[in-house]
Each structure stands twice: as structure tokens, then as C-alpha cells.
Enzyme design. Structure first.
Site, short mmCIF file in Angstrom:
data_model
loop_
_atom_site.label_atom_id
_atom_site.label_comp_id
_atom_site.label_asym_id
_atom_site.label_seq_id
_atom_site.Cartn_x
_atom_site.Cartn_y
_atom_site.Cartn_z
N ARG A 192 -0.39 -9.43 13.34
CA ARG A 192 -0.92 -8.39 12.44
C ARG A 192 -1.62 -9.03 11.25
O ARG A 192 -2.70 -8.61 10.87
CB ARG A 192 0.23 -7.53 11.90
CG ARG A 192 0.50 -6.31 12.71
CD ARG A 192 1.83 -5.72 12.31
NE ARG A 192 1.84 -5.13 10.99
CZ ARG A 192 2.96 -4.97 10.27
NH1 ARG A 192 4.12 -5.39 10.73
NH2 ARG A 192 2.90 -4.40 9.10
N ARG A 215 11.89 -5.57 5.15
CA ARG A 215 11.60 -4.15 4.87
C ARG A 215 12.53 -3.24 5.66
O ARG A 215 12.83 -3.49 6.83
CB ARG A 215 10.15 -3.84 5.27
CG ARG A 215 9.84 -2.34 5.22
CD ARG A 215 8.39 -2.03 5.22
NE ARG A 215 7.67 -2.51 6.39
CZ ARG A 215 6.36 -2.45 6.52
NH1 ARG A 215 5.61 -1.93 5.56
NH2 ARG A 215 5.77 -2.91 7.60
N ARG A 238 -10.31 -0.57 7.76
CA ARG A 238 -9.74 -1.89 7.98
C ARG A 238 -10.78 -2.88 8.50
O ARG A 238 -10.50 -4.05 8.66
CB ARG A 238 -8.63 -1.77 9.02
CG ARG A 238 -7.36 -2.46 8.62
CD ARG A 238 -6.31 -2.09 9.63
NE ARG A 238 -5.44 -1.09 9.08
CZ ARG A 238 -4.15 -1.33 8.83
NH1 ARG A 238 -3.62 -2.48 9.09
NH2 ARG A 238 -3.41 -0.37 8.31
N LYS A 290 0.83 -1.21 0.00
CA LYS A 290 0.00 0.00 0.00
C LYS A 290 0.87 1.26 0.00
O LYS A 290 0.69 2.16 -0.82
CB LYS A 290 -0.93 0.01 1.24
CG LYS A 290 -1.84 -1.20 1.36
CD LYS A 290 -2.74 -1.13 2.58
CE LYS A 290 -2.03 -1.23 3.93
NZ LYS A 290 -1.37 -2.54 4.18
N ARG A 300 10.77 -1.21 11.19
CA ARG A 300 9.64 -0.93 12.05
C ARG A 300 9.57 -1.93 13.19
O ARG A 300 9.82 -3.11 13.00
CB ARG A 300 8.33 -0.99 11.24
CG ARG A 300 7.93 0.38 10.72
CD ARG A 300 6.84 0.33 9.72
NE ARG A 300 5.65 -0.41 10.14
CZ ARG A 300 4.55 -0.49 9.39
NH1 ARG A 300 4.50 0.12 8.22
NH2 ARG A 300 3.51 -1.17 9.82
P1 AP5 Z 1 4.80 -1.57 1.99
O1 AP5 Z 1 4.48 -0.74 0.80
O2 AP5 Z 1 5.51 -0.95 3.11
O3 AP5 Z 1 3.49 -2.37 2.47
P2 AP5 Z 1 2.18 -1.84 3.19
O4 AP5 Z 1 1.02 -2.50 2.51
O5 AP5 Z 1 2.17 -0.37 3.30
O6 AP5 Z 1 2.38 -2.58 4.59
P3 AP5 Z 1 2.26 -2.01 6.08
O7 AP5 Z 1 3.09 -2.93 6.93
O8 AP5 Z 1 2.54 -0.57 6.14
O9 AP5 Z 1 0.76 -2.31 6.35
P4 AP5 Z 1 0.04 -2.43 7.72
O10 AP5 Z 1 -1.35 -2.38 7.31
O11 AP5 Z 1 0.44 -3.61 8.51
O12 AP5 Z 1 0.65 -1.23 8.57
P5 AP5 Z 1 0.12 0.24 8.82
O13 AP5 Z 1 1.30 1.11 8.91
O14 AP5 Z 1 -0.93 0.58 7.87
O15 AP5 Z 1 5.66 -2.83 1.44
C1 AP5 Z 1 6.12 -3.83 2.33
C2 AP5 Z 1 7.50 -4.32 1.88
O16 AP5 Z 1 7.39 -5.03 0.66
C3 AP5 Z 1 8.53 -3.22 1.62
O17 AP5 Z 1 9.79 -3.68 1.99
C4 AP5 Z 1 8.44 -3.00 0.09
O18 AP5 Z 1 9.66 -2.52 -0.44
C5 AP5 Z 1 8.13 -4.41 -0.39
N1 AP5 Z 1 7.26 -4.46 -1.57
C6 AP5 Z 1 6.23 -3.63 -1.87
N2 AP5 Z 1 5.63 -4.03 -3.02
C7 AP5 Z 1 6.29 -5.14 -3.45
C8 AP5 Z 1 6.13 -6.02 -4.57
N3 AP5 Z 1 5.16 -5.81 -5.50
N4 AP5 Z 1 6.99 -7.07 -4.68
C9 AP5 Z 1 7.96 -7.27 -3.75
N5 AP5 Z 1 8.17 -6.48 -2.68
C10 AP5 Z 1 7.33 -5.42 -2.52
O19 AP5 Z 1 -0.52 0.07 10.27
C11 AP5 Z 1 0.30 -0.21 11.38
C12 AP5 Z 1 -0.54 -0.43 12.61
O20 AP5 Z 1 -1.26 0.78 12.92
C13 AP5 Z 1 -1.62 -1.51 12.53
O21 AP5 Z 1 -1.10 -2.79 12.82
C14 AP5 Z 1 -2.61 -1.03 13.58
O22 AP5 Z 1 -2.18 -1.34 14.87
C15 AP5 Z 1 -2.56 0.48 13.40
N6 AP5 Z 1 -3.56 0.94 12.43
C16 AP5 Z 1 -3.31 1.49 11.21
N7 AP5 Z 1 -4.46 1.75 10.56
C17 AP5 Z 1 -5.45 1.36 11.38
C18 AP5 Z 1 -6.87 1.35 11.27
N8 AP5 Z 1 -7.50 1.77 10.16
N9 AP5 Z 1 -7.59 0.88 12.32
C19 AP5 Z 1 -6.99 0.44 13.43
N10 AP5 Z 1 -5.66 0.39 13.61
C20 AP5 Z 1 -4.89 0.86 12.57
MG MG Z 2 2.28 1.02 4.90
#
Ligand code: AP5
Ligand code: MG
Ligand code: ZN
Length: 221
Positions: free
Chosen positions: A175, A130, A91, A15, A164
């Protein structure tokens, strides 16, 4: 035309990676609830301290906190003019309904929900590899997406990176479990509204981006 977009996908689906590329090509503003929480944690705000308890365990932050943060952002003027790209929100079904109400109440709607689809087994490996630029936040991957020059950020030249806290193996597993459970009802909700676009996220980053662009360009025509 302002585009209002949701980027969906399990942790590690890409994402943030895609949002960064979309931002460089389109006018809509990137809103990542995860990034907002991590900023608040870094600044040790009251909200940050609350959120950290959940994030460290890989649990969702309570809806009333998250919905409030998103509402504040979506009610700002620049969002009305430029459109938005939500990353990591909604989510669960409750958040999706809260978002729908907020948009309907302000005469707006979602143009598309892009679901970046990747098998969970692949995601565990991705997340452990990552790393992120300390200065500008650009995201890399030791295996699939390293910096062009080893140890130097492509975008800002910084040589400092971090991992992270929630990318530790124990947290990653929870997660993924938490998010998998919420995902299906959310997908069904948007499928029924005919605004869901599934993209295979287990392809080259540029190929995923190309397919997203196709969806977005069709919307603006
Ligand atoms: P990356 O682009 O970083 O992936 P991402 O989908 O953004 O993953 P996140 O870990 O950020 O998602 P998340 O939902 O767990 O965390 P968030 O910060 O939103 O890519 C990942 C890796 O893969 C990188 O190394 C990249 O280079 C590589 N990559 C990318 N595309 C690729 C491809 N096509 N092929 C190969 N490699 C690739 O949330 C964190 C926490 O916050 C949650 O756990 C929760 O506690 C809280 N939170 C956030 N939003 C909410 C919500 N709406 N409600 C409640 N709690 C929330
Ligand atoms: Mg992200
Ligand atoms: Zn950088």
C-alpha cells in the site's frame, strides 16, 4: 461558506483521524473512498466484491469504479450546501483530473488540498498499531492514541474493536509503495494551482489539527 476540501496523505498519515475532528467543528461532509469500499465489502455488494480483490493486495481500485462512486456522492444536494472533505481521493493524477472536470462542470472548485506529510518509515509502525471501534468506527492507536479508558471507546462506550485486514505487514508495505509512486505528481498538480497546504503529520494529533484549523479559518475569512 461551504468549503470544498481534499485531505491527502500516505496510508496512516492521519487523514481519517483529522477528518473526524474537522467534521465535529465544520459543516462539510466527510467522504472517505476507503470507508465506502469497506462498507460495500461488509455488505457483500457487487462493487464490494470487485473492490476487495484490489484492497486485499494494497492495490488501487480501478479509476472508473472509484471516480463513479465519488461523482455520485458529489452530485448530491447536501454536498452543494455544506461543502465536502474528500479523504483518500484523488490518489493519482487521472482521478485529480476527473475531479477537476466534475467540479468545473458544476460550477464548483476546490478551496484547499491539505497534504498531511509523514515519513513512510513511521507509517509502517503506526498502521500495525491501529485499531478501530466496531460500533462507531472511531480510530485509535495502541502506541500514539489509545482509548482514554482501556478497552472502552471514548465516543460510544463499545468494548469491541477490530484491526483492518489491509493493516497486515505484507499489505501495508505494498500500500505504501503504490501510494508513494502516485503521490508526487498529485502534489505537483495541486502546487501549480496554488491550493496545496503541507502540514507536518509527525506531530501530536491535536497539533496537526490546530494547523489544519489555521488553514481552514484563513479560507473562510
Ligand atoms: P488514520 O487516521 O487511520 O490514517 P489514514 O491516513 O486515514 O490512513 P488509511 O490507512 O485509512 O489510509 P489509506 O489511504 O491506506 O486507506 P483508505 O481507507 O483510504 O491514522 C492511522 C493510525 O495512526 C491510527 O492508529 C491513528 O490513531 C494514528 N495516528 C493518526 N494521526 C497520528 C499522529 N499525528 N501521531 C501518531 N499517531 C497518529 O483506502 C483503503 C484502500 O481502498 C486502498 O488501499 C485502495 O485499495 C482503496 N482505495 C481507497 N481510495 C481509493 C482511490 N481513491 N482510488 C483507488 N483505490 C482506493
Ligand atoms: Mg483512513
Ligand atoms: Zn465507538
Amino acid at each position: 461558506m461551504a468549503i470544498n476540501l481534499v485531505l491527502m496523505g500516505l496510508p496512516g498519515a492521519g487523514k481519517g483521524t483529522q477528518a473526524q475532528k474537522i467534521e465535529a467543528n465544520y459543516s462539510m461532509l466527510h467522504i472517505s473512498t476507503g470507508d465506502i469500499f469497506r462498507n460495500a465489502i461488509q455488505n457483500q455488494t457487487e462493487m464490494g466484491k470487485q473492490a476487495q480483490k484490489y484492497i486485499d493486495k494494497g492495490e488501487l481500485v480501478p479509476d472508473e469504479v472509484t471516480d463513479g462512486i465519488v461523482a455520485d456522492r458529489l452530485n448530491q444536494k447536501d454536498i452543494y450546501n455544506n461543502g465536502f472533505m474528500l479523504d483518500g481521493y484523488p490518489r493519482n493524477l487521472e482521478q485529480a483530473k476527473a475531479l477537476q472536470k466534475l467540479l468545473t462542470d458544476t460550477n464548483r472548485h476546490l478551496d484547499a488540498v491539505i497534504n498531511i506529510d509523514v515519513d513512510p518509515d513511521i507509517l509502517v509502525k503506526r498502521l500495525s498499531a491501529r485499531y478501530i471501534c466496531k460500533k462507531c468506527g472511531a480510530t485509535y492507536n495502541k502506541i500514539s492514541n489509545p482509548t482514554k479508558k482501556a478497552g472502552v471507546c471514548d465516543f460510544c462506550g463499545s468494548e469491541e474493536f477490530y484491526q483492518r485486514d489491509d493493516d497486515k505487514p505484507e499489505t501495508v508495505k505494498n500500500r505504501l509503495d503504490v501510494n508513494i509512486k502516485m503521490n508526487t505528481p498529485l502534489i505537483d498538480f495541486y502546487k501549480e494551482q496554488n491550493i496545496l497546504y503541507n502540514i507536518n503529520g509527525d506531530q501530536d494529533i491535536d497539533q496537526v489539527f490546530k494547523e489544519i484549523i489555521q488553514v481552514l479559518d484563513n479560507l473562510s475569512n
